[in-house]
Design an enzyme around this catalytic site. Structure first.
Site, short mmCIF file in Angstrom:
data_model
loop_
_atom_site.label_atom_id
_atom_site.label_comp_id
_atom_site.label_asym_id
_atom_site.label_seq_id
_atom_site.Cartn_x
_atom_site.Cartn_y
_atom_site.Cartn_z
N TYR A 100 -6.20 3.28 19.84
CA TYR A 100 -7.29 2.31 19.75
C TYR A 100 -8.40 2.78 18.81
O TYR A 100 -9.09 1.94 18.21
CB TYR A 100 -7.83 2.00 21.15
CG TYR A 100 -6.83 1.21 21.96
CD1 TYR A 100 -6.53 -0.11 21.61
CD2 TYR A 100 -6.13 1.78 23.02
CE1 TYR A 100 -5.59 -0.84 22.31
CE2 TYR A 100 -5.18 1.05 23.72
CZ TYR A 100 -4.92 -0.25 23.36
OH TYR A 100 -3.96 -0.96 24.05
N GLU A 137 9.60 -5.91 19.63
CA GLU A 137 8.95 -6.84 20.56
C GLU A 137 8.63 -8.16 19.86
O GLU A 137 7.77 -8.93 20.29
CB GLU A 137 7.70 -6.19 21.16
CG GLU A 137 8.05 -5.00 22.07
CD GLU A 137 6.86 -4.37 22.74
OE1 GLU A 137 5.75 -4.97 22.70
OE2 GLU A 137 7.00 -3.26 23.30
N GLU A 156 -1.44 -6.00 18.67
CA GLU A 156 -0.82 -4.70 18.97
C GLU A 156 0.60 -4.91 19.50
O GLU A 156 1.12 -4.11 20.27
CB GLU A 156 -1.65 -3.89 19.97
CG GLU A 156 -1.92 -4.55 21.31
CD GLU A 156 -2.68 -3.63 22.25
OE1 GLU A 156 -2.37 -2.42 22.30
OE2 GLU A 156 -3.59 -4.12 22.94
N PHE A 186 -0.88 1.67 28.63
CA PHE A 186 -1.11 1.58 27.19
C PHE A 186 -2.59 1.79 26.83
O PHE A 186 -2.91 2.37 25.80
CB PHE A 186 -0.63 0.24 26.65
CG PHE A 186 0.86 0.03 26.77
CD1 PHE A 186 1.73 1.08 26.60
CD2 PHE A 186 1.39 -1.23 27.03
CE1 PHE A 186 3.11 0.91 26.70
CE2 PHE A 186 2.76 -1.42 27.13
CZ PHE A 186 3.62 -0.35 26.97
#
Length: 584
Positions: free
Chosen positions: A288, A395, A386, A281
């Site tokens: 980012y 998630e 995140e 990731f």
């Protein structure tokens, strides 16, 4: 990206008496990788008269070159009363010699009889792979193929040999065919013309079609009336065309390894992620960079109203990529910012502490705990997470950020992300359906998967199903959701499930997306979701496709349920989370 060698074969239309001689001679000399050759050269009545083959009746006489041969059977659409027996004998012989597969004749007008014959062969334990010849010159080619495929219960042994139409004067839309199990694309000899130097080339419309297929894991076969007259030049031209395709970025090339590979969604609240997962990731520079820009804007806005040190808290900090970006954002504005990193994974905590000592020079307060129930005397002005999944909320970002905003935030805290929205679209993909059906488990087609969708056709634009918003003051609300959405099929197709996407507003003016129409360039952290259905649904062009989805929770479990309605219904999948659920 290194050039992937394309497999190119020959299908001679002239009489071939001996397959072994053809392989050793014409095929090797012209640079072909494989050949499509008839299995027999005698007529059907002779086979029935003997009940077996005589050596002189066979073109493919041995198993010596079976690794590079596809065996073409006699007609499957014959009026001869023993056609099924004759074709069956040839299929058995193909299995005996270990051929790569057998090639049928084109689907004629007797579709039910064709499907019955095909399924009778596929139903045998020793059945070879069967390549159904589909000619695009037939305007009903897809409809016939789909009827045969459904009759054969979507057998994974059933594949397509797609013969292109040389008469078309414009590039053909291949989206639906690219969602089918096409393994060989056949180029008739008449598709080629000659350039000024006398060498074979494809006209622009055919060149575009062939180039599109080169991005898929298929082989090409060139039909030829004389293997010794120009076949080698045509093969070399196709290889040159493949080498001339634009190179893909390093990030996209790395993602290509996961094309159409089904993966279980992460369960970060139940499982501690491994270092390698974090590392994958962290390589996503565009993601980012967007987070850093969001933090720069948030710090600037908070600094305008807060006349003290700003507290920025990264919750679910992992190995710290957002922490590094937070420090960098503060430096860009020369702002006085206290950065706090909160993480519940004890293994990642070791990495955070190491980086704080060596990279961040102890400028970060590293705290161990779960954002949902951790208490802190120091409250965050800016909360950054995140914890977004391929479907946005899969998630459990809503549940996590609700707890964090309640316990860790000031009364007017800014949350990054500010909003995220889940999207779905009906999808056709024989590849994804087959792979989901091959998974273990009683309800394998009632489990969503994360997948880099490639060999698929999205049947209509993705539409939103629900969204979540975060910030203070928080408005207490349920995180359960329900949605009904109507789509229109762009073409005749077969629905194998749903593709799921998301987009997110990190901060006003800074957005991320994995939706096809708005995908953030070069971002590769998230692959889409695939929600399969137990029984594929055939739809006509212009047909309405209704999609119903639910996000449900009970106790420590959250799950999705889904249903697709056309003129038929898929039924509701994963009721009460009986197969798939996300643990809290």
């Amino acid at each position: 990206m290194p050039f992937k060698r394309i497999s190119i074969g020959a299908e001679p239309l002239q009489t071939v008496d001996d397959a072994d001689a053809f392989v050793a001679g014409d095929m090797v000399r012209e640079g072909a990788d494989f050949a499509i050759l008839p299995i027999i050269r005698c007529d059907e009545e002779e086979v029935m008269g003997w009940g077996h083959f005589e050596p002189e009746d066979l073109v493919i006489k041995s198993a010596d070159n079976s690794y590079c041969l596809l065996g073409a059977t006699s007609s499957w659409d014959s009026d001869y009363k023993y056609t099924e027996t004759v074709v069956g004998i040839q299929a058995e012989y193909a299995g005996y010699t270990g051929l790569k597969g057998v090639v049928t004749s084109a689907i004629g007008n007797k579709v039910p009889a064709f499907g019955r014959l095909l399924y009778s062969i596929l139903a045998k334990e020793s059945s070879p792979k069967v390549y159904v010849r589909v000619c695009l010159s037939d305007e009903n080619a897809w409809q016939k193929w789909n009827r045969v495929r459904v009759m054969c219960n979507h057998s994974p042994q059933l594949q397509v040999l797609l013969e292109l139409d040389p008469s078309t004067e414009k590039a053909v839309d291949m989206k639906q065919w690219m969602a089918e199990p096409v393994h060989v694309v056949v180029l008739p000899e008449s598709m080629f013309t000659k350039n000024a130097g006398g060498y074979p080339v494809l006209p622009r419309q055919h060149q575009a079609t062939v180039a599109a297929w080169m991005d898929y894991d298929i082989a090409f076969a060139i039909q030829t009336t004389d293997a010794g007259s120009g076949l080698g030049n045509r093969i070399r031209y196709l290889r040159h065309l493949g080498q001339s395709q634009p190179e893909r970025s390093v990030q996209n090339s790395a993602s290509d390894e996961y094309r159409d590979i089904l993966q279980a969604p992460l369960q970060p609240l139940m499982d501690h992620l491994e270092s390698a997962t974090y590392e994958t990731f962290e390589q996503d520079e565009p993601k980012y960079a967007h987070y850093e820009e969001a933090m720069v804007r948030a710090i600037g806005d908070v600094a305008a109203r807060v006349k003290r040190r700003i507290v920025l808290m990264v919750v679910g900090a992992g190995r710290g990529p957002l922490v590094s970006r937070a420090l960098r954002a503060a430096r860009r504005l020369e702002a006085d910012v206290c950065v706090i990193a909160l993480e519940k994974n004890p293994n990642a905590m070791v990495e955070l502490q190491r980086k704080n000592a060596t990279l961040w020079l102890n400028k970060v307060e590293v705290i161990y705990g779960d954002m949902r129930n951790k208490q802190s005397a120091e409250k965050a002005d800016i909360l950054v997470s995140e914890l977004l999944g391929s479907f946005g909320d899969n998630e459990l970002s809503p549940e996590c950020l609700d707890g964090a905003l309640k316990n860790l935030a000031t009364k007017d805290c800014v949350c990054i992300p500010r909003r995220y929205t889940a999207y779905v679209a009906p999808l056709s993909s024989s590849m994804l359906f087959r792979r989901a059906r091959e998974h273990t488990g009683s309800f394998k087609l009632e489990t969503p998967y994360v997948v880099n969708i490639h060999a698929a056709h999205i049947l209509d634009d993705a539409q939103p199903v629900w969204e979540f918003r975060h910030g203070r003051p928080a408005i207490p609300t349920s995180n359960e959701r329900t949605s009904s959405t109507v789509f229109t099929a762009r073409s005749g197709s077969i629905v194998h499930g749903l593709a799921g996407f998301f987009d997110a507003e990190l901060y006003p003016g800074v957005e991320l997306s994995i939706c096809p129409a708005t995908h953030t360039p070069d971002m590769h952290s998230w692959f889409p979701m695939y929600f399969p259905i137990q029984r594929p649904l055939t739809v006509d062009a212009g047909a309405e496709i209704s999609v119903h989805m639910w996000r449900r929770s009970l106790g420590a479990k959250t799950w999705y349920e889904w249903c697709i309605d056309t003129s038929d219904s898929s039924g509701i999948h994963n009721v009460n989370g009986h197969e798939f659920w996300i643990g809290q």
